[in-house]
Design a protein around this motif. Structure first.
Motif, PDB file in Angstrom:
ATOM      1  N   SER A 508     -39.087  12.135   9.038  1.00 29.66           N
ATOM      2  CA  SER A 508     -39.473  12.385   7.836  1.00 29.66           C
ATOM      3  C   SER A 508     -40.730  13.352   7.641  1.00 29.66           C
ATOM      4  O   SER A 508     -40.883  13.919   6.789  1.00 29.66           O
ATOM      5  N   LYS A 509     -41.548  13.365   8.867  1.00 32.71           N
ATOM      6  CA  LYS A 509     -42.680  14.303   8.602  1.00 32.71           C
ATOM      7  C   LYS A 509     -42.046  15.787   8.745  1.00 32.71           C
ATOM      8  O   LYS A 509     -42.522  16.772   7.976  1.00 32.71           O
ATOM      9  N   HIS A 571     -40.836   6.252   5.074  1.00 33.67           N
ATOM     10  CA  HIS A 571     -40.347   7.279   5.494  1.00 33.67           C
ATOM     11  C   HIS A 571     -38.899   7.420   4.912  1.00 33.67           C
ATOM     12  O   HIS A 571     -38.377   8.560   4.982  1.00 33.67           O
TER      13      HIS A 571
END
Lengths: 821, 184
Positions: A508-509, A571
């Protein structure tokens, strides 16, 4: 009410089909007329049946205000209340008036107006289920309460016994209410689950609810086992002197091997305080675990049965209305965030598109393609089975290689690590495979993947069990086996929960930082729920050999809950497909139930057929079950009880029971089939009734316009188009249904045509009707009709209008159909 | 919840408990939620009538495509403005404990835009449109969809869904009670 279907406007009635005898002469006598209208043709029972169905027609529910029937209090009052609710739209009467109106209706019902708790409950229930606003309900309630207390003065006092009965029933209700209150305040993780539901819809929330349910049922097992087994045993001895190291937490060996953690450590003695109080550990061990297993089993079976009944039986499979349920049940009202709402809209849009596309595609799908798809499916299934069996064989090899020597090396972790890896990789592989198999719906694809994954779990756990059972001659194999399971539980936590959490976070980052191609992580409900079932299966196996394992599993579930919750909220994106929560939930529960049954069978085998070793609480007995029979019940081999039990255990009796069950199942199945047929027939009747309604509405509107005239129209010939294709002008209707009922439709339609005369054909008819008697009868009836319609306020009138119109409408064709039913 | 207790008499709470699917605690909780919509107004008069715009600030209703319809159906004055009792009624119908039949009745009214007691083609079209906004199905698809829908659900072939037909759909749908639900 709608008046649009003017189908019979200028159609002429046929005279060669159906129940009307062809009338060639223009001279008609009254009896013939009677016959034609069907007044005398229909038996009373048929009429009653007809009327019962008609009650649910909208036209009837409007009349419901004036309807008065003594029987069927539920149906009646509902119809009445809906009617009042609907009626308020036209003249917006003040709430007070409406309330008084309803209250006075309810007062007429004797059953509701008694001054006793039962009727009070009934009253409240009725009010509560009434679709009225709360202010109105409160007014009604106040009014009813006063009128009941007024009535009370006239009544004689109730007897002592009755009063006692009421008191008891009242207190039960109150206790129930209090329980609900407590339950609602103690609802576990309420806000977390609500937040998840608001952001992700009810599909994801079902995973968390399932987790919560497992948590609660495990808590009960945990409390029982800690209280009755672990605590007493710790009074005797809790652990031996072995140094503790962190490594032991991971492997479950070392310090834990000779501790209260495992079966082998439990004593076969008794705890005694003073001379009278003794506590036998073996009995406690066995009885407590037996209670826990029975309790869990019952809880699970009730839940499965309920879920199955709700989602499959009551809804007849639940797949009947594909489009309607997509539209009317499409929106998840629990959604509370804009992001989720937008996604939901997009999902619904996509699914509707897909559904429409599928409907077009299905129509032209050749035989060759079907065979091709089937071949692929068979090939893939064979491939999957091969993979599973080879995995099983490899696992067996691995187990024989490493496990039997309990040296504390890294290799102890090799087996659990490989199992967990397999458990995490294979589902992804299976769902990837299923994409190419061309199943008819995504749902089938999902089910197939889930069932394959589940079978793989069963294979792995089964191999593990088989391996250890084949090594059950070794000393204290139970402890070693439980350690293996413990390692599996721990490693599963590390890999399936923590590592996946990390992976999702990183993904998700990356996604947020800009690489959109990777896609935001999504929460896979199916895989996560299956993981929970796997986890629970492991626990159920291990619990028998290690009561404190329940504590470990509780800790694990709590951690899972918070980690998953954090991961999901921070996330993951909401799922891009709507999740048919209810039915999938049933499948999950059914799988959990199967696991439970499997575990219980294995444990039953261990208790009865595996010899106890020189360790554990049951070492005094050759087999574990003897502890109960010899130790607790103190039965000898020649006792009466024993004779009965061995008698019952004979294969003949088992076979007889089995056959009886088969017969019962067959009987029920046949009954279900018959019911299904009946439903089809009733549905056909509904179609007929609808035709009735159409006709009725036309008729009533004509009566009010004073255009009502009757005629017998044997002289007029049917329009051929109507004969050949009577349902041409219908908006919808599945062809099959129509084919089946076209004949019935036809009768109904014909009757509606034959009984109404229209302005245009008046003159021609008046000429043709030469018989005075006939004219008179028509005239009478016409007057009667007008008279009735002009004062529709009284009950009997309203229904008699209805019935007389209906009886006219329903000709012999329908009557014969009813006879057939 | 001590503050809430002083706002209602025991009798009123008993009434609410009897007439909704809530316990007294939940009624109080609902009132807190109601108060949060307009603290000032409800603080003065606990049964104050809030305008529809205020009610629509409730998180679940805010994002709901049928939010205004829900307000109108539950409003005792039928213009969308809700008193606390209306709000409580709404929450009670949307709660887990409410039976399917009651939910179905209200759902029918929510979807019945023109109020003619039938879900006609116009109503259904509007339902689908609201569900799929911001996108829209094109006309051909919409036609086909409505036809398919009526084909399976319209048992008496009158081109509209009556309440009986609607209820029949709801009865057969296992997901309805799960989706037609707002947790307090």
């Amino acid at each position: 009410m709608t008046n649009e279907p003017g189908t019979s406007k200028d159609d002429h009635p046929p005279n060669d089909v159906g129940g009307i005898p062809p009338n060639t002469s223009s001279e008609l006598d009254v009896s013939n007329v009677e016959k034609h209208w069907g007044l005398t043709m229909r038996r009373p029972s048929v009429q009653r049946k007809h009327a019962q169905h008609a009650r649910y027609m909208p036209s009837r529910t409007l009349v419901g205000l004036n309807e008065e029937t003594k029987h069927e209090r539920h149906g009646r009052t509902n119809a009445l209340l809906y009617a009042t609710m609907r009626a308020h739209r036209e003249p917006v009467s003040p709430t007070e008036d409406r309330a008084m109106n309803i209250a006075s209706r309810m007062e007429l019902d004797d059953e509701l107006m008694h001054d006793d708790p039962i009727s009070e409950l009934l009253r409240i229930e009725k009010l509560r289920d009434m679709p009225q606003c709360l202010t109105v309900k409160r007014t009604i309630k106040a009014r009813l309460t006063t009128s009941v207390s007024e009535n009370k003065k006239k009544r004689k006092p109730i007897s002592f016994w009755k009063r006692l009965k009421y008191k008891i029933s009242m207190s039960f209700t109150k206790i129930g209410m209090a329980m609900r209150e407590v339950a609602s305040t103690m609802e576990l993780w309420y806000h977390s689950i609500k937040a998840i539901e608001g952001h992700f819809g009810s599909g994801v929330a079902t995973y968390f609810k399932f987790l919560r349910w497992l948590f609660i049922s495990n808590t009960i097992c945990c409390v029982l086992s800690l209280g009755f087994i672990v605590l007493p045993q710790s009074l005797l001895e809790a652990y031996s002197d072995t140094a503790f190291s962190g490594w032991d937490l991971l492997t479950g060996t070392g310090f834990f091997t000779d501790s209260i953690m495992y079966y082998g450590f439990y004593s076969n003695g008794t705890v005694s305080k003073g001379s009278y109080l003794t506590y036998s550990i073996p009995s406690a061990y066995f009885m407590t675990l037996l209670c826990c297993y029975i309790f869990t089993f019952l809880l699970l079976s009730i839940k499965v049965a309920r879920s199955y009944r709700k989602n499959f039986i009551e809804t007849a499979g639940g797949l009947t209305n594909l489009y309607a349920s997509k539209i009317f049940c499409g929106w998840d009202f629990g959604i509370a965030s804009y992001k989720a709402a937008n996604l939901r809209s997009a999902t619904i849009y996509g699914e509707l598109k897909e559904l429409l596309g599928e409907a077009q595609k299905q129509s032209h799908k050749g035989c060759v393609i079907k065979t091709y798809v089937l071949l692929i499916q068979v090939a893939v299934t064979v491939l999957v089975i091969t993979i599973m069996s080879s995995t099983g064989v490899l696992l067996w090899k691995l187990l024989t290689q490493y496990t039997v020597d309990y040296s504390q090396t890294v290799f102890t972790l090799l087996v659990p690590l490989s199992i967990t890896t397999v458990m995490n990789l294979y589902p992804a592989f299976f769902s990837w495979l299923a994409q190419y198999e061309g199943y008819a719906s995504k749902r089938t694809t999902l089910y197939v993947t889930m069932i394959r994954t589940y079978i793989m779990e069963v294979v792995i756990v089964g191999v593990l069990l088989a391996f250890w059972l084949s090594h059950s001659t070794e000393n204290c194999w139970q402890t070693a086996f439980t350690q293996e399971i413990y390692r599996l539980i721990i490693i599963d936590f590390i890999i399936s929960i923590v590592l996946i959490f990390m992976a999702q976070m990183i993904r998700s980052k990356i996604y947020i930082l800009g690489w959109k191609k990777i896609g935001a992580p999504r929460f896979d409900i199916a895989r996560n729920t299956l993981n929970l079932t796997y986890n629970q299966t492991l626990f159920w196996i291990a619990f028998y050999f290690s009561p404190p394992m329940s504590f470990v599993i509780l800790a694990k579930l709590i951690l899972i809950f918070y980690i998953k919750k954090y991961g999901v909220l921070n996330h993951c994106e909401p799922p891009s497909r709507s999740w048919r929560a209810a039915q999938t939930q049933t499948l999950f529960l059914a799988l959990a139930f199967l696991s439970m049954v499997g575990v219980l069978t294995v444990l039953g085998y261990i208790v009865t057929n595996i010899k106890s070793q020189d360790c554990g609480p049951f070492q005094d007995y050759e087999y574990t079950w003897q502890m109960v029979v010899l130790g607790v019940l103190q039965l000898r081999n020649d006792s009466q009880f024993w004779v009965v039990v061995t008698g019952l255990a004979k294969p003949g009796i088992g076979a007889a029971i089995l056959i009886a069950m088969c017969v019962a199942v067959y009987y029920l199945r046949a009954k279900a089939c018959a019911r299904k047929e009946m439903v089809e027939i009733l549905r056909g009747m509904l179609v007929l009734e609808a035709q009735d309604k159409e006709f009725l509405l036309n008729g009533i509107s004509r009566v009010t316009e004073e255009q009502w005239l009757y005629h017998l129209n044997p002289l007029l010939t049917p329009r051929p188009s109507l004969l050949t294709n009577p349902q041409q002008e219908h908006v919808g209707g599945t062809p099959a249904r129509h084919r089946r009922y076209s004949k019935l439709n036809y009768h109904a339609r014909k009757s509606s045509i034959s009984s109404i005369n229209y302005q245009e054909s008046n003159n021609a008819l008046h000429k043709s009707l030469s018989s005075d008697a006939f004219r008179e009868s028509i005239g009478n009836r016409n007057d009667q009709y007008l008279e009735l319609t002009q004062r529709p306020s009284t009950v009997s009138d309203a229904s008699s209008i209805h019935d007389s119109i209906k009886s006219r409408d329903a000709n012999e064709g329908i009557a014969r159909q009813y006879d057939f039913f | 919840m001590g503050i809430g207790k002083s706002q209602f008499s025991e009798e009123e709470l008993q009434d609410y408990q009897d007439l909704t699917y809530f316990t007294k605690k939940e009624v109080m909780f609902a009132h807190q939620k109601f108060k949060a919509l307009a603290p000032e107004k409800v603080g003065h008069n606990r049964n104050a009538k809030l305008p529809m715009a205020k009610i629509l600030q409730y998180p679940e209703l805010r994002v709901n495509p049928f939010g205004d319809r829900i307000c109108k159906v539950f409003s005792s004055s039928q213009d969308g403005d809700c008193t606390f009792e209306d709000f409580l009624d709404m929450m009670s119908v949307f709660s887990d404990a409410a039976p399917k039949a009651v939910k179905a009745e209200h759902a029918f009214r929510i979807f019945d835009f023109d109020g003619d007691d039938m879900l006609g083609v116009g109503d259904l079209r509007q339902v689908v449109d609201r569900l799929t906004t911001p996108q829209r199905l094109n006309e051909a698809d919409m036609q086909q969809l409505l036809q398919c829908l009526l084909e399976e659900a319209d048992l008496d072939d009158d081109g509209a869904l009556s309440f009986a037909e609607f209820e029949h759909i709801i009865e057969k749908s296992s997901d309805f009670s799960k989706s037609f639900r707002i947790r307090l």
